[in-house]
Design a protein around this motif. Structure first.
Motif, mmCIF file in Angstrom:
data_model
loop_
_atom_site.group_PDB
_atom_site.id
_atom_site.type_symbol
_atom_site.label_atom_id
_atom_site.label_comp_id
_atom_site.label_asym_id
_atom_site.label_seq_id
_atom_site.Cartn_x
_atom_site.Cartn_y
_atom_site.Cartn_z
ATOM 1 N N LEU A 1 37.868 -2.027 5.671
ATOM 2 C CA LEU A 1 38.584 -1.334 4.595
ATOM 3 C C LEU A 1 39.838 -2.104 4.189
ATOM 4 C CD1 LEU A 1 39.022 1.165 2.779
ATOM 5 C CD2 LEU A 1 40.170 2.254 4.719
ATOM 6 N N ASN A 2 40.545 -2.671 5.166
ATOM 7 C CA ASN A 2 41.796 -3.373 4.879
ATOM 8 C C ASN A 2 41.606 -4.543 3.919
ATOM 9 O OD1 ASN A 2 43.262 -1.672 6.545
ATOM 10 N ND2 ASN A 2 43.063 -2.981 8.335
ATOM 11 N N THR B 1 47.381 -4.125 -8.275
ATOM 12 C CA THR B 1 45.927 -4.219 -8.160
ATOM 13 C C THR B 1 45.342 -2.813 -8.143
ATOM 14 O OG1 THR B 1 46.027 -4.200 -5.738
ATOM 15 C CG2 THR B 1 46.084 -6.350 -6.836
ATOM 16 N N ILE B 2 44.017 -2.746 -8.154
ATOM 17 C CA ILE B 2 43.368 -1.435 -8.054
ATOM 18 C C ILE B 2 43.547 -0.899 -6.634
ATOM 19 C CG2 ILE B 2 41.674 -2.009 -9.823
ATOM 20 C CD1 ILE B 2 39.615 -2.365 -7.577
ATOM 21 N N PRO B 3 43.423 0.408 -6.427
ATOM 22 C CA PRO B 3 43.557 0.967 -5.072
ATOM 23 C C PRO B 3 42.542 0.358 -4.113
ATOM 24 C CG PRO B 3 43.530 2.716 -6.723
ATOM 25 C CD PRO B 3 43.174 1.458 -7.438
ATOM 26 N N ASN B 4 42.948 0.258 -2.844
ATOM 27 C CA ASN B 4 42.020 -0.248 -1.824
ATOM 28 C C ASN B 4 40.937 0.789 -1.536
ATOM 29 O OD1 ASN B 4 41.606 -2.560 -0.104
ATOM 30 N ND2 ASN B 4 41.886 -1.159 1.595
ATOM 31 N N GLY B 5 41.343 2.064 -1.523
ATOM 32 C CA GLY B 5 40.398 3.147 -1.262
ATOM 33 C C GLY B 5 40.845 4.424 -1.944
ATOM 34 N N ILE B 6 39.889 5.273 -2.273
ATOM 35 C CA ILE B 6 40.158 6.564 -2.896
ATOM 36 C C ILE B 6 39.403 7.633 -2.122
ATOM 37 C CG2 ILE B 6 39.909 7.952 -5.007
ATOM 38 C CD1 ILE B 6 39.930 5.342 -6.603
ATOM 39 N N LEU B 7 40.082 8.738 -1.807
ATOM 40 C CA LEU B 7 39.428 9.863 -1.130
ATOM 41 C C LEU B 7 39.441 11.077 -2.058
ATOM 42 C CD1 LEU B 7 38.154 11.129 1.391
ATOM 43 C CD2 LEU B 7 40.460 11.735 2.141
ATOM 44 N N LEU B 8 38.266 11.608 -2.328
ATOM 45 C CA LEU B 8 38.128 12.831 -3.122
ATOM 46 C C LEU B 8 37.755 13.962 -2.172
ATOM 47 C CD1 LEU B 8 36.020 11.439 -6.127
ATOM 48 C CD2 LEU B 8 38.510 11.512 -5.887
ATOM 49 N N HIS C 1 37.518 -8.560 -1.695
ATOM 50 C CA HIS C 1 36.118 -8.968 -1.867
ATOM 51 C C HIS C 1 35.450 -8.252 -3.035
ATOM 52 C CE1 HIS C 1 36.378 -11.189 1.836
ATOM 53 N NE2 HIS C 1 36.661 -10.115 2.537
ATOM 54 N N GLY C 2 36.239 -7.638 -3.912
ATOM 55 C CA GLY C 2 35.659 -6.956 -5.071
ATOM 56 C C GLY C 2 34.994 -5.638 -4.718
ATOM 57 N N ILE C 3 35.482 -4.973 -3.668
ATOM 58 C CA ILE C 3 34.905 -3.705 -3.221
ATOM 59 C C ILE C 3 35.942 -2.596 -3.373
ATOM 60 C CG2 ILE C 3 33.850 -2.446 -1.295
ATOM 61 C CD1 ILE C 3 33.128 -5.187 -0.070
ATOM 62 N N LEU C 4 35.572 -1.529 -4.034
ATOM 63 C CA LEU C 4 36.398 -0.324 -4.103
ATOM 64 C C LEU C 4 35.735 0.740 -3.239
ATOM 65 C CD1 LEU C 4 38.648 1.488 -5.202
ATOM 66 C CD2 LEU C 4 37.225 1.927 -7.209
ATOM 67 N N VAL C 5 36.412 1.149 -2.173
ATOM 68 C CA VAL C 5 35.865 2.142 -1.247
ATOM 69 C C VAL C 5 36.276 3.541 -1.722
ATOM 70 C CG1 VAL C 5 35.867 2.999 1.126
ATOM 71 C CG2 VAL C 5 35.922 0.537 0.678
ATOM 72 N N ASN D 1 37.662 1.784 14.166
ATOM 73 C CA ASN D 1 38.379 0.511 14.054
ATOM 74 C C ASN D 1 37.573 -0.515 13.259
ATOM 75 O OD1 ASN D 1 40.638 1.359 15.485
ATOM 76 N ND2 ASN D 1 39.800 0.723 17.461
ATOM 77 N N GLU D 2 36.261 -0.501 13.447
ATOM 78 C CA GLU D 2 35.392 -1.402 12.672
ATOM 79 C C GLU D 2 35.500 -1.086 11.182
ATOM 80 O OE1 GLU D 2 32.641 -4.453 11.967
ATOM 81 O OE2 GLU D 2 33.549 -3.888 13.885
#
Length: 561
Positions: free
Chosen positions: A431-432, A333-340, A437-441, A425-426
């Motif tokens: 993020l997990n 799948t696509i990454p859950n999150g990306i940090l630049l 849900h179709g969200i890329l963070v 934590n929220e």
């Protein structure tokens, strides 16, 4: 046909089974076609393509029939879920057609349009008005001759409180189809919101001329007549007061048997009801809908340089979204999150915006000020609201700027650590599950060392990528791109400009060109020349030092590309 459409749940389930069979047949036929291509069997390939086109026509027919059943069953959430699944299958087949250079634009465009129309109505039924408005606008950009969609857009805008645009939308529908009763009723309701009861009465009476038994038009007309009667009572003379009954405010709203309509003010400025013949008519023109400019570059075509970053995003995000079947069998799948991370002004925000364009995702930018609050627990609530907004508008890229302010290292926190721990934590909870849900963070930071380690682990921020200042080739393209928008002389040497701007960020280069433009304007020059550019560069130092750039290399161990 009527028996099929109104056949109930049994026919709906039967249509769904047929539809699933066609989808399975499509997958098999596409695999056969690819196998024929690899073996060089041209005749077999042509037969497979013909079969796929036949199956695609059947897919279109069944998908629309199935959505009709759901609409008649008044099941909007199921309809929306199924419509989104159909669109995914549709996109997969379109990608196949494109790979074989098949000219099916008219067919695919029409099918997408039909699916988008159902999506707009389902979203309206679910009271997701902003998403419904976006669907209406997408449809009208392709075909602005659909009076039903103009009517739906008017109803959505009314619910959002945008009465001016709602009125224009209803009049557009009427201009296209004078007998559109819903548009006349919507116009009457909107004019009531403007307290323009004379024109509202006109609209309701016109609706009744078309359909004399329409209950909503009758109720609307009677309400307006009652209000006009109340206005006459108010203007009887000085010293007279309204009765308690007359003090009650009339109600308006889009027709709904389950909901009370909102209220409006009863302040009006006219004294008596003129005859219908003397009432002034309002004339409206259909609002201009801006057509999509297909020639205008978008996505990564607008990004100069950043070749490595574009390659990573293409590999890990764009390709899995464009060809999901190729990756799904490997559970990729696509990454859950990306940090630049990297120095300021190097294009982190810009490339994320262009990534959203590249994959046709919505883009929501979240600065710290949108989330932070001085009140206990409110920051956590704001984080939840942001993710809910992204989910409602999915697919979405949710972009957090100054990421270190949102999720700082907990071991370095002081007295407020207890509450900041709750906020982190929220964020981690949402993020997990973001990708489900179709969200890329995507987060951006200039201080990667200040981010909490729990956020940085794989499975949360799966990709951690350094965005350095532009290299010489990227600087050259930046100068070429920016200067192409202003008058320039033939002596501009882009290679030399790139060599002169070592360590300059993207924003520094933009500032150089703006400064050159200011000087050219002050001196009344016809164009920007090389001497002027050289002069500006000599007098404008880079915003990033070499030592700062080198300091980011210390965090190379954090990178996951």
């Amino acid at each position: 046909m009527l028996e099929r459409i109104f056949g109930g749940k049994e026919d709906r389930d039967s249509t769904l089974k047929e539809l699933n069979k066609v989808i399975d047949y499509l997958s098999v036929a596409k695999a056969d076609c690819n196998a024929a291509l690899e073996s060089g069997d041209y005749n077999r390939q042509q037969k497979c393509i013909k079969k796929i086109c036949e199956l695609y026509d059947e897919f279109n027919r069944l998908s629309i029939n199935y959505l009709q059943f759901i609409a008649l069953d008044n099941d909007p959430q199921t309809g929306l879920d199924e419509e989104e699944n159909l669109i995914k299958n549709n996109r997969s087949t379109e990608t196949f057609f494109a790979a074989f250079s098949l000219d099916v634009d008219d067919v695919t465009t029409q099918n997408n349009l039909n699916l988008e129309i159902y999506k707009a109505f389902f979203l309206f039924d679910l009271q997701k008005y902003r998403r419904a408005l976006k669907s209406c606008e997408s449809i009208l950009e392709v075909d602005d001759s659909k009076d039903g969609i103009w009517t739906l857009k008017g109803q959505v805008l009314f619910q959002l409180g945008n009465f001016d645009d709602a009125l224009d939308a209803f009049d557009s529908a009427i201009e296209l189809e004078w007998h559109n009763v819903k548009a006349w009723i919507g116009k009457g309701l909107t004019l009531q919101a403007f307290e323009n009861y004379n024109d509202a009465l006109d609209a309701y009476e016109t609706a009744l001329e078309i359909d004399e038994n329409n209950t909503l038009a009758i109720e609307g007309r009677d309400l307006v007549l009652s209000q006009l009667s109340q206005v006459r009572d108010e203007s009887c003379g000085p010293g007279e007061s309204l009765s308690e009954d007359n003090k009650s405010k009339p109600t308006i709203g889009l027709p709904s048997p389950d909901k009370e309509s909102p209220q409006i003010s009863d302040k009006v400025s006219f004294d008596k009801l003129p005859s219908r013949e003397k009432r002034e008519k309002r004339v409206f023109k259909r609002p201009f809908v801006k057509k999509k400019d297909d020639d205008k570059p978008k996505g990564f075509a607008c990004v100069a340089g950043m070749l490595e970053l574009k390659e990573i995003l293409t590999r890990d995000v764009i390709k899995p979204l464009q060809n999901p079947e190729n990756y799904k069998k490997f559970n990729v799948t696509i990454p859950n999150g990306i940090l630049l991370y990297g120095p300021p002004g190097c294009g982190k925000t810009f490339i994320v915006e262009k990534l959203a364009e590249e994959v046709s995702y919505n883009f929501i930018k979240v600065p710290p000020s949108k989330i932070g609050s001085k009140y206990i627990h409110e920051t956590s609530d704001n984080i939840a609201k942001v993710f809910t907004e992204a989910k409602d508008n999915a697919p979405t890229i949710l972009f957090f700027d100054e990421f270190e302010a949102l999720v700082p290292r907990r071991e370095s926190l002081g007295a407020e650590g207890q509450f900041k721990n709750e906020e982190i934590n929220e964020f981690l909870t949402h993020l997990n599950n973001a990708s489900n849900h179709g969200i890329l963070v995507v987060g951006a930071t200039n201080q990667v060392n200040l981010i909490d380690s729990a956020v940085m682990r794989a499975g949360r921020m799966d990709k951690v990528i350094l965005v350095p200042p532009p290299d010489p080739e990227a600087r050259k393209e930046l100068f070429r791109s920016r200067l192409s928008k202003v008058p320039q002389s033939d002596d501009i040497d882009y290679t030399k400009l790139a060599d002169l701007t070592d360590c300059y960020s993207s924003s520094d280069i933009t500032a150089i060109i703006e400064a050159a433009g200011r000087i050219a304007g002050d001196q009344e020059l016809d164009e920007i020349n090389m001497d002027l550019m050289t002069h500006v560069i000599e007098n404008q130092r880079p915003s990033i030092s070499k030592s700062q750039i080198k300091s980011y290399e210390e965090f190379s161990h954090l990178e996951r590309k």
